[in-house]
Write an enzyme that holds these catalytic residues in place. Structure first.
Site, PDB file in Angstrom:
ATOM      1  N   ASP A  14      18.980 -15.547  -1.161  1.00 55.99           N
ATOM      2  CA  ASP A  14      17.872 -14.946  -1.914  1.00 55.99           C
ATOM      3  C   ASP A  14      16.654 -14.740  -1.002  1.00 55.99           C
ATOM      4  O   ASP A  14      16.195 -15.690  -0.363  1.00 55.99           O
ATOM      5  CB  ASP A  14      17.531 -15.925  -3.056  1.00 55.99           C
ATOM      6  CG  ASP A  14      16.676 -15.319  -4.143  1.00 55.99           C
ATOM      7  OD1 ASP A  14      15.907 -14.395  -3.856  1.00 55.99           O
ATOM      8  OD2 ASP A  14      16.774 -15.808  -5.278  1.00 55.99           O
ATOM      9  N   HIS A  16      13.616 -13.291  -2.130  1.00 58.88           N
ATOM     10  CA  HIS A  16      12.373 -13.100  -2.893  1.00 58.88           C
ATOM     11  C   HIS A  16      11.330 -14.127  -2.444  1.00 58.88           C
ATOM     12  O   HIS A  16      11.460 -15.323  -2.718  1.00 58.88           O
ATOM     13  CB  HIS A  16      12.642 -13.198  -4.392  1.00 58.88           C
ATOM     14  CG  HIS A  16      13.488 -12.072  -4.903  1.00 58.88           C
ATOM     15  ND1 HIS A  16      14.850 -12.140  -4.972  1.00 58.88           N
ATOM     16  CD2 HIS A  16      13.142 -10.830  -5.341  1.00 58.88           C
ATOM     17  CE1 HIS A  16      15.328 -10.986  -5.444  1.00 58.88           C
ATOM     18  NE2 HIS A  16      14.304 -10.172  -5.673  1.00 58.88           N
TER      19      HIS A  16
HETATM   20  C1  B12 Z   1       9.928  -7.612  -5.149  1.00 55.65           C
HETATM   21  C2  B12 Z   1      11.358  -7.742  -5.646  1.00 55.65           C
HETATM   22  C3  B12 Z   1      12.372  -7.603  -4.692  1.00 55.65           C
HETATM   23  C4  B12 Z   1      12.114  -7.431  -3.211  1.00 55.65           C
HETATM   24  C5  B12 Z   1      11.798  -8.824  -2.618  1.00 55.65           C
HETATM   25  C6  B12 Z   1      10.872  -8.716  -1.407  1.00 55.65           C
HETATM   26  C7  B12 Z   1      10.486 -10.103  -0.908  1.00 55.65           C
HETATM   27  N1  B12 Z   1      10.867 -10.394   0.345  1.00 55.65           N
HETATM   28  O1  B12 Z   1       9.903 -10.896  -1.623  1.00 55.65           O
HETATM   29  C8  B12 Z   1      13.481  -6.842  -2.721  1.00 55.65           C
HETATM   30  C9  B12 Z   1      13.409  -5.327  -2.774  1.00 55.65           C
HETATM   31  C10 B12 Z   1      13.950  -7.284  -1.340  1.00 55.65           C
HETATM   32  C11 B12 Z   1      14.425  -7.316  -3.828  1.00 55.65           C
HETATM   33  C12 B12 Z   1      15.792  -7.390  -3.676  1.00 55.65           C
HETATM   34  C13 B12 Z   1      16.663  -7.734  -4.700  1.00 55.65           C
HETATM   35  N2  B12 Z   1      16.348  -7.985  -5.968  1.00 55.65           N
HETATM   36 CO1  B12 Z   1      14.534  -8.163  -6.587  1.00 55.65          CO
HETATM   37  N3  B12 Z   1      12.880  -8.119  -7.420  1.00 55.65           N
HETATM   38  C14 B12 Z   1      11.639  -7.991  -7.012  1.00 55.65           C
HETATM   39  C15 B12 Z   1      10.651  -8.006  -8.195  1.00 55.65           C
HETATM   40  C16 B12 Z   1      10.252  -6.541  -8.507  1.00 55.65           C
HETATM   41  C17 B12 Z   1       9.386  -8.819  -8.016  1.00 55.65           C
HETATM   42  C18 B12 Z   1       9.622 -10.260  -7.532  1.00 55.65           C
HETATM   43  C19 B12 Z   1       8.263 -10.886  -7.299  1.00 55.65           C
HETATM   44  O2  B12 Z   1       7.774 -10.904  -6.183  1.00 55.65           O
HETATM   45  N4  B12 Z   1       7.637 -11.378  -8.395  1.00 55.65           N
HETATM   46  C20 B12 Z   1       6.303 -11.967  -8.346  1.00 55.65           C
HETATM   47  C21 B12 Z   1       6.382 -13.478  -8.193  1.00 55.65           C
HETATM   48  C22 B12 Z   1       4.974 -14.068  -8.168  1.00 55.65           C
HETATM   49  O3  B12 Z   1       7.069 -13.978  -9.333  1.00 55.65           O
HETATM   50  P1  B12 Z   1       8.377 -14.853  -9.235  1.00 55.65           P
HETATM   51  O4  B12 Z   1       9.137 -14.544  -8.007  1.00 55.65           O
HETATM   52  O5  B12 Z   1       9.092 -14.718 -10.538  1.00 55.65           O
HETATM   53  O6  B12 Z   1       7.845 -16.359  -9.111  1.00 55.65           O
HETATM   54  C23 B12 Z   1       6.997 -16.942 -10.081  1.00 55.65           C
HETATM   55  C24 B12 Z   1       7.748 -17.685 -11.196  1.00 55.65           C
HETATM   56  O7  B12 Z   1       9.045 -17.215 -11.478  1.00 55.65           O
HETATM   57  C25 B12 Z   1       7.729 -19.115 -10.800  1.00 55.65           C
HETATM   58  N5  B12 Z   1       8.855 -19.689 -10.066  1.00 55.65           N
HETATM   59  C26 B12 Z   1       9.704 -19.155  -9.180  1.00 55.65           C
HETATM   60  N6  B12 Z   1      10.508 -20.085  -8.671  1.00 55.65           N
HETATM   61  C27 B12 Z   1      10.176 -21.259  -9.235  1.00 55.65           C
HETATM   62  C28 B12 Z   1      10.666 -22.543  -9.035  1.00 55.65           C
HETATM   63  C29 B12 Z   1      10.110 -23.598  -9.742  1.00 55.65           C
HETATM   64  C30 B12 Z   1      10.634 -24.985  -9.548  1.00 55.65           C
HETATM   65  C31 B12 Z   1       9.035 -23.358 -10.643  1.00 55.65           C
HETATM   66  C32 B12 Z   1       8.430 -24.455 -11.396  1.00 55.65           C
HETATM   67  C33 B12 Z   1       8.546 -22.067 -10.847  1.00 55.65           C
HETATM   68  C34 B12 Z   1       9.113 -21.035 -10.131  1.00 55.65           C
HETATM   69  O8  B12 Z   1       6.593 -19.268  -9.981  1.00 55.65           O
HETATM   70  C35 B12 Z   1       6.207 -18.031  -9.375  1.00 55.65           C
HETATM   71  C36 B12 Z   1       4.690 -17.927  -9.549  1.00 55.65           C
HETATM   72  O9  B12 Z   1       4.333 -17.890 -10.910  1.00 55.65           O
HETATM   73  C37 B12 Z   1      11.536  -8.633  -9.343  1.00 55.65           C
HETATM   74  C38 B12 Z   1      11.202  -8.177 -10.769  1.00 55.65           C
HETATM   75  C39 B12 Z   1      10.011  -8.902 -11.314  1.00 55.65           C
HETATM   76  N7  B12 Z   1       9.145  -8.163 -11.913  1.00 55.65           N
HETATM   77  O10 B12 Z   1       9.909 -10.143 -11.170  1.00 55.65           O
HETATM   78  C40 B12 Z   1      12.939  -8.218  -8.901  1.00 55.65           C
HETATM   79  C41 B12 Z   1      14.160  -9.086  -9.259  1.00 55.65           C
HETATM   80  C42 B12 Z   1      13.821 -10.561  -9.048  1.00 55.65           C
HETATM   81  N8  B12 Z   1      15.165  -8.671  -8.291  1.00 55.65           N
HETATM   82  C43 B12 Z   1      16.317  -8.621  -8.818  1.00 55.65           C
HETATM   83  C44 B12 Z   1      17.499  -8.241  -8.117  1.00 55.65           C
HETATM   84  C45 B12 Z   1      18.763  -8.115  -8.934  1.00 55.65           C
HETATM   85  C46 B12 Z   1      17.481  -8.004  -6.745  1.00 55.65           C
HETATM   86  C47 B12 Z   1      18.669  -7.612  -5.877  1.00 55.65           C
HETATM   87  C48 B12 Z   1      19.960  -8.400  -6.139  1.00 55.65           C
HETATM   88  C49 B12 Z   1      18.856  -6.101  -6.059  1.00 55.65           C
HETATM   89  C50 B12 Z   1      20.046  -5.524  -5.297  1.00 55.65           C
HETATM   90  N9  B12 Z   1      21.072  -5.168  -6.055  1.00 55.65           N
HETATM   91  O11 B12 Z   1      20.025  -5.428  -4.103  1.00 55.65           O
HETATM   92  C51 B12 Z   1      18.142  -7.876  -4.456  1.00 55.65           C
HETATM   93  C52 B12 Z   1      18.462  -9.279  -3.955  1.00 55.65           C
HETATM   94  C53 B12 Z   1      18.110  -9.438  -2.508  1.00 55.65           C
HETATM   95  C54 B12 Z   1      18.270 -10.867  -2.084  1.00 55.65           C
HETATM   96  N10 B12 Z   1      19.246 -11.136  -1.249  1.00 55.65           N
HETATM   97  O12 B12 Z   1      17.494 -11.706  -2.521  1.00 55.65           O
HETATM   98  C55 B12 Z   1      16.316  -8.987 -10.292  1.00 55.65           C
HETATM   99  C56 B12 Z   1      16.932 -10.352 -10.578  1.00 55.65           C
HETATM  100  C57 B12 Z   1      17.720 -10.253 -11.860  1.00 55.65           C
HETATM  101  C58 B12 Z   1      18.313 -11.509 -12.346  1.00 55.65           C
HETATM  102  N11 B12 Z   1      18.078 -12.695 -11.811  1.00 55.65           N
HETATM  103  O13 B12 Z   1      19.027 -11.379 -13.297  1.00 55.65           O
HETATM  104  C59 B12 Z   1      14.838  -8.827 -10.666  1.00 55.65           C
HETATM  105  C60 B12 Z   1      14.349  -9.751 -11.790  1.00 55.65           C
HETATM  106  C61 B12 Z   1      14.643  -7.327 -11.099  1.00 55.65           C
HETATM  107  C62 B12 Z   1      15.322  -7.015 -12.387  1.00 55.65           C
HETATM  108  N12 B12 Z   1      14.640  -6.998 -13.514  1.00 55.65           N
HETATM  109  O14 B12 Z   1      16.505  -6.773 -12.405  1.00 55.65           O
HETATM  110  N13 B12 Z   1      13.739  -7.637  -4.929  1.00 55.65           N
END
Ligand code: B12
Length: 145
Positions: A14, A16
């Protein structure tokens, strides 16, 4: 008060990175020592970092939907490394798509995680939970001078 160390990372293949950086910043600001092993981290790397730093908790992120596979077995490996009682939190988008969170939570609790967080959890919640679980608040002693 003693500063507690947290190991933080994104498990498996992963990449992200954004949430991980935000959590690292928020936990540091809340007074924890953060050892951030970043993205693409294996279970062994989480454990090695926790053993080397004497961490109080491991916080695992999984965003790309393969959490059940990547996270399974971590508790057992912690036991084998002599840190079987370490606090284990997991969060992110743990499964593919939108599934009922209570059943996701149950599955991860059965895997040995102490707390499981739904998608989009803000840092304040785990910070409050860490303070409770690590005994940093709750008995009122911090209010006495
Ligand atoms: C940017 C992004 C990408 C970028 C990542 C760039 C980078 N280096 O960071 C790129 C384009 C590379 C990417 C690729 C992929 N992505 Co993407 N990506 C996103 C996106 C649009 C935003 C993620 C983000 O930065 N969010 C902002 C941060 C702040 O939020 P967060 O990560 O959720 O973290 C917060 C909370 O969740 C929490 N949290 C996270 N972890 C933990 C752990 C604990 C213990 C706690 C308490 C809290 C916590 O705290 C954080 C702060 O509040 C999301 C959609 C979305 N809107 O979330 C999809 C998403 C995560 N991606 C997704 C997918 C499917 C992929 C790919 C598999 C797509 C593909 N077929 O290639 C690939 C996987 C690549 C890989 N090997 O990881 C899906 C995951 C779906 C799922 N799990 O069912 C999402 C949800 C999009 C969707 N709706 O389908 N992605």
């Amino acid at each position: 008060m003693e500063q507690k160390t947290l190991v933080l990372g994104v498990i498996g293949a992963d990449v992200h990175a954004v949430g991980n950086r935000i959590l690292a910043y928020a936990f540091s600001q809340a007074g924890f020592k953060v050892v951030n092993i970043g993205v693409l981290s294996t279970q062994e790397e989480f454990i090695q970092a926790a053993v080397e730093t004497g961490a109080a908790a491991i916080l695992v992120s999984s965003l790309y939907g393969h959490g059940e596979i990547d996270c399974c077995g971590l508790r057992k490996k912690c036991g084998e490394a002599g840190i079987g009682d370490i606090l284990l939190y997991v969060g992110g988008n743990l499964v593919v798509g939108k599934q009922d969170f209570s059943s996701v939570e149950k599955d991860f609790i059965e895997m040995g995680y102490d707390r499981v967080y739904p998608p989009g959890t803000m840092p304040e919640r785990p910070i409050e939970d860490l303070r409770k679980d690590l005994g940093l608040i709750g008995n009122g002693a911090e209010l006495c001078t």
